[in-house]
Design an enzyme around this catalytic site. Structure first.
Site, PDB file in Angstrom:
ATOM      1  N   GLY A   1       0.829  -1.200   0.000  1.00 17.33           N
ATOM      2  CA  GLY A   1       0.000   0.000   0.000  1.00 17.33           C
ATOM      3  C   GLY A   1       0.867   1.254   0.000  1.00 17.33           C
ATOM      4  N   ASP A   2       0.201   2.406  -0.116  1.00 20.81           N
ATOM      5  CA  ASP A   2       0.877   3.714  -0.101  1.00 20.81           C
ATOM      6  C   ASP A   2       1.858   3.885  -1.249  1.00 20.81           C
ATOM      7  OD1 ASP A   2      -0.454   4.219   2.303  1.00 20.81           O
ATOM      8  OD2 ASP A   2       1.141   3.257   3.454  1.00 20.81           O
TER       9      ASP A   2
ATOM     10  N   LYS B   1      -0.934   5.336  -5.538  1.00 20.93           N
ATOM     11  CA  LYS B   1      -1.982   5.018  -6.526  1.00 20.93           C
ATOM     12  C   LYS B   1      -2.891   6.214  -6.777  1.00 20.93           C
ATOM     13  CE  LYS B   1      -3.296   1.612  -3.957  1.00 20.93           C
ATOM     14  NZ  LYS B   1      -2.194   1.580  -2.997  1.00 20.93           N
TER      15      LYS B   1
ATOM     16  N   GLY C   1      -5.964   5.758   1.742  1.00 22.67           N
ATOM     17  CA  GLY C   1      -5.656   7.186   1.836  1.00 22.67           C
ATOM     18  C   GLY C   1      -5.002   7.608   0.537  1.00 22.67           C
ATOM     19  N   HIS C   2      -5.806   7.935  -0.453  1.00 20.43           N
ATOM     20  CA  HIS C   2      -5.268   8.263  -1.778  1.00 20.43           C
ATOM     21  C   HIS C   2      -5.118   9.777  -1.900  1.00 20.43           C
ATOM     22  CE1 HIS C   2      -6.724   4.157  -3.468  1.00 20.43           C
ATOM     23  NE2 HIS C   2      -5.817   4.063  -2.535  1.00 20.43           N
ATOM     24  N   THR C   3      -3.859  10.199  -2.004  1.00 22.26           N
ATOM     25  CA  THR C   3      -3.577  11.630  -1.951  1.00 22.26           C
ATOM     26  C   THR C   3      -3.285  12.191  -3.342  1.00 22.26           C
ATOM     27  OG1 THR C   3      -2.576  11.226   0.189  1.00 22.26           O
ATOM     28  CG2 THR C   3      -2.126  13.370  -0.809  1.00 22.26           C
TER      29      THR C   3
ATOM     30  N   GLN D   1      -5.003  -0.223  -1.035  1.00 21.12           N
ATOM     31  CA  GLN D   1      -3.968  -1.026  -0.369  1.00 21.12           C
ATOM     32  C   GLN D   1      -3.025  -1.622  -1.428  1.00 21.12           C
ATOM     33  OE1 GLN D   1      -7.464  -1.794   0.807  1.00 21.12           O
ATOM     34  NE2 GLN D   1      -7.084   0.055   1.963  1.00 21.12           N
TER      35      GLN D   1
ATOM     36  N   ARG E   1       0.531   7.614  11.017  1.00 18.83           N
ATOM     37  CA  ARG E   1       1.628   6.811  11.595  1.00 18.83           C
ATOM     38  C   ARG E   1       2.877   6.891  10.726  1.00 18.83           C
ATOM     39  NH1 ARG E   1      -1.015   0.976  11.915  1.00 18.83           N
ATOM     40  NH2 ARG E   1      -2.009   1.732  10.025  1.00 18.83           N
ATOM     41  N   PRO E   2       4.077   6.885  11.367  1.00 19.63           N
ATOM     42  CA  PRO E   2       5.298   6.840  10.550  1.00 19.63           C
ATOM     43  C   PRO E   2       5.367   5.513   9.807  1.00 19.63           C
ATOM     44  CG  PRO E   2       5.813   6.730  12.911  1.00 19.63           C
ATOM     45  CD  PRO E   2       4.338   6.945  12.798  1.00 19.63           C
TER      46      PRO E   2
ATOM     47  N   GLY F   1       7.978  14.104  -8.579  1.00 21.03           N
ATOM     48  CA  GLY F   1       7.543  15.200  -7.722  1.00 21.03           C
ATOM     49  C   GLY F   1       6.071  14.991  -7.441  1.00 21.03           C
TER      50      GLY F   1
END
Ligand code: IMP
Length: 423
Positions: free
Chosen positions: A12-13, A16, A40-42, A221, A300-301, A408
């Site tokens: 995940g992360d 996407k 958490g799609h940013t 995920q 969370r880190p 970027g």
């Protein structure tokens, strides 16, 4: 015509959200098919960040339609919140957003239960969004679908769910029972708001597909968190791999004509579980700070480490990846040397197979190839030098083209592979 599926190739992360946002300009619709508000799609746009937990990321583009399939869990609070800010940013969602009435609802006590379970020793490190308990109820056939909430069977469905859940809340957590009236009260606004978006999604998708429209399936995920093929039990509770796109949205598998896999230029993981290439010291901290590796859902880190090509190859095998998008290549700029894992060592034997047993994944010794690093200029307005060699190495090892590389966080900071290849 047909579907393109975007999946995460790691834990995940992978980025996407930004990839879906970028590619959705060429699509008629974008659909989510599994998971829930644990995602958490940013997307960074005009120096602002937008985080989608539940709704399809494509909705940020005003002309793109959005769909939530039957395999997604709907969190009522997040649903109301996201509908509200998306409409402010991108206009009304009426006739532009559709949710399958078969999708299940995350009830308030699911989130509480997720939290209580995490507080016990040996928790998974979940996002506490109620995902495990809500999918458990769904598969055990005690869940509540949106159609049930909206229909005449509401009381029967809720009685069934709440009786079952009260036994768990009392027996396992020593908590007082919840009442149907309370749950219904909390769901009031949601029930009203969602009713205008409910659709029989498989028919809708079939119509669009047969009408020649291109549809993007947005995975949440990553492959290594898949309930069947991930590092169980440190996984999420849904099918995160390409095949999940067909199951969770109700389309024939052969209509998925392309699978795009997203990987970071390194690896991260949030929550517990094995992570062979994890860097626990200074190097890991360096990547975390440069890459701003903190969870979009929980803050969370994230644990950070080198790129793991053994794990990526496994992910490609499960997904049938046709093209790769590599994100955050710029984060690694400035390192003298960059490592990639090409073998695992298990009991002195080298293997390129991702083990079945998660406890074994936890003790493999990663074997690395060391490549020369690059400076920031090598990934500005194009990709050059050793940064290019890094991509080429990954491409050659995996035998799959790296079609886009992000350098970027802004929407347009994406470099496309030249037709003749990277070198
Ligand atoms: P759950 O999905 O909240 O039940 O969490 C199960 C595992 O999946 C935990 O290790 C979470 O950290 C991880 N997880 C769930 N969603 C995401 C995500 O969107 N990105 C990264 N990890 C996730």
């Amino acid at each position: 015509m047909g579907y393109t599926s975007i999946v995460g190739l790691q834990w995940g992360d992978e980025g996407k959200g930004r990839v879906v946002d970028y590619l959705s300009r060429d699509f008629f619709a974008v659909g989510r098919f599994q998971g829930g508000a644990n995602a958490g799609h940013t997307v960074y746009l005009d120096k602002k960040s937008y985080v989608f937990h539940l709704m399809p990321t494509g909705l940020l583009r005003e002309k793109v339609k959005g769909v939530i399939g039957a395999g997604v869990l709907i969190d009522p609070d997040v649903f109301l919140e996201e509908i509200s800010w998306i409409e402010k940013r991108a206009g009304s969602l009426k006739e532009r957003f559709f949710v399958d009435g078969r999708a299940h609802v995350v009830l308030p006590h699911h989130k509480e239960e997720d939290q209580w379970e995490e507080e016990k020793k040996g928790g998974i490190g979940t996002t506490k969004r109620g995902i495990g308990p809500a999918y458990r109820d769904l598969y055990a056939r005690f869940g509540v679908r949106i159609t049930e909430l909206l229909g005449n069977n509401k009381n029967r469905a809720l009685d069934r769910a709440i009786t079952f859940n009260n036994q768990i809340l009392g027996g396992r957590y020593g908590k007082p029972p919840i009442s149907k009236e309370n749950v219904l009260k909390k769901l009031n606004n949601f029930t009203e708001a969602i009713s205008q978006f409910v659709a029989n999604v498989p028919y809708l998708l079939a119509d669009w597909d047969m009408g020649g429209k291109e549809i993007l399936l947005e995975g949440a995920q990553g492959t290594l968190l898949d309930i069947f093929f991930g590092t169980y039990p440190f996984v999420t509770s849904s099918h995160t791999i390409g095949g999940g796109g067909a199951v969770g949205s109700g389309i024939p598998p052969h209509r998925i004509k392309k699978v795009i896999g997203v990987t970071k230029a390194y690896t991260t993981r949030v929550g517990g579980g094995p992570f062979p290439t994890e860097l626990k010291g200074e190097e890991g901290n360096w990547i975390r700070e440069r890459g701003k590796e903190y969870g979009a859902t929980t803050g969370r880190p994230r644990r950070c480490g080198w790129l793991d090509l053994v794990a990526l190859r496994y992910a490609n095998l499960l997904n049938g990846t046709n093209e790769i998008v590599m994100t955050k290549l710029d984060v690694l700029s400035g390192l003298e040397k960059v490592k990639v894992c090409v073998f695992y060592k298990i009991n002195e034997e080298k293997t390129q197979e991702f083990p079945m047993d998660s406890s074994q994944i936890g003790v493999v010794i990663p074997e690395y190839v060391e490549l020369d690093g690059w400076d920031e200029d090598s990934v500005k307005e194009g990709i050059r030098g050793n940064a290019l060699k890094y991509i080429k190495f990954v491409e050659d090892f995996l035998g799959i083209p790296v079609r886009y590389v992000s350098t970027g966080k802004e929407r347009e900071e994406m470099v496309e592979r030249p037709k003749e290849g990277w070198l």
